[in-house]
Design a protein around this motif. Sequence first.
Motif, PDB file in Angstrom:
ATOM      1  N   HIS A  39      49.495  56.586  44.417  1.00 15.69           N
ATOM      2  CA  HIS A  39      49.419  56.700  46.030  1.00 15.69           C
ATOM      3  C   HIS A  39      47.933  56.491  46.416  1.00 15.69           C
ATOM      4  N   ASP A 157      47.765  62.537  40.890  1.00 18.06           N
ATOM      5  CA  ASP A 157      48.388  61.418  41.441  1.00 18.06           C
ATOM      6  C   ASP A 157      49.352  60.579  40.454  1.00 18.06           C
ATOM      7  N   SER A 160      52.564  62.578  40.013  1.00 21.08           N
ATOM      8  CA  SER A 160      53.520  62.563  41.375  1.00 21.08           C
ATOM      9  C   SER A 160      54.001  61.195  41.230  1.00 21.08           C
ATOM     10  N   SER A 161      53.306  60.083  41.005  1.00 21.83           N
ATOM     11  CA  SER A 161      54.012  58.809  40.960  1.00 21.83           C
ATOM     12  C   SER A 161      54.853  58.516  40.013  1.00 21.83           C
ATOM     13  N   ARG A 222      58.307  52.007  50.137  1.00 24.85           N
ATOM     14  CA  ARG A 222      56.685  52.010  49.782  1.00 24.85           C
ATOM     15  C   ARG A 222      56.636  51.337  48.251  1.00 24.85           C
TER      16      ARG A 222
END
Length: 269
Positions: A39, A157, A160-161, A222
Amino acid sequence: MDLTLLIWYFFCYSILGYIVEIVYCSIGQGSLVNRGFLHGPYLPIYGFGALLVIFVFAGISNNPLVLFFIAVIGTSILEYATGYLAETLFSIRLWDYSSVRFNLKGRVCLLNSTLFGLLSLFVVYVVHPHVSAIFEYVSPSVLEHGAKVIIILLSVDTTSSVLGMSAFQRQLADFREKRREIESRLKVLREFRENKMLEGLRVKLDTELDELRMRLSLSAKRILHAFPSLTSSNEEKRLLLETLRKTIRETALHRKLHDNKHRSEKRDD
């Protein structure tokens, strides 16, 4: 080499790589492109690549020509391994050079490898001397605490990704299953004679399928924007990804036309 400095170098070159990638891809596509699996505004593959070039490859030879060829080979191996790992973990290709000449299984290509070689020379002889000089003026305590923040940031990050990509994979699988079910029901309905009730049911199923595709495209926006060449070796999944791209483009065009119409109406008022 101090581990704290390595973390900072890794982070700095990940950010610089992100900037380079955005500029390069945006020029090629004619619009701003936000790249990256994570992100945040950083690409770890560039961080790893820079550390390899600066502290491993540059130590093998100080001859620019030799370093160029070593960097071409080394960064190509890194890119190939990263692409292979992504395919193994998520069953998708984050990038695909299959349409580019002199590529190896679509994971690396001669053009990008050459550019990485030139970029490596630029980093070793131009960028890194200035970056290392800057860190000499930063106190060890600031570097140490900053390195801890960087580790936490990248860990959160990355987690989460990865979870996001896994969720996207599950959404793809759920959509494919529901689509097969709806298409199977539509096929059965087509075998019956036309009547208003069956026609209404067909419309309802078609609408349900469109709504599922729209919800999936919102989740995929995204990821597909960050990786325009994202694809899969699975033909059904590949076609689904192409359909999602088309849906996203059509939605963006419809929104643009609507906004233009709204602005025009406001000017008329």
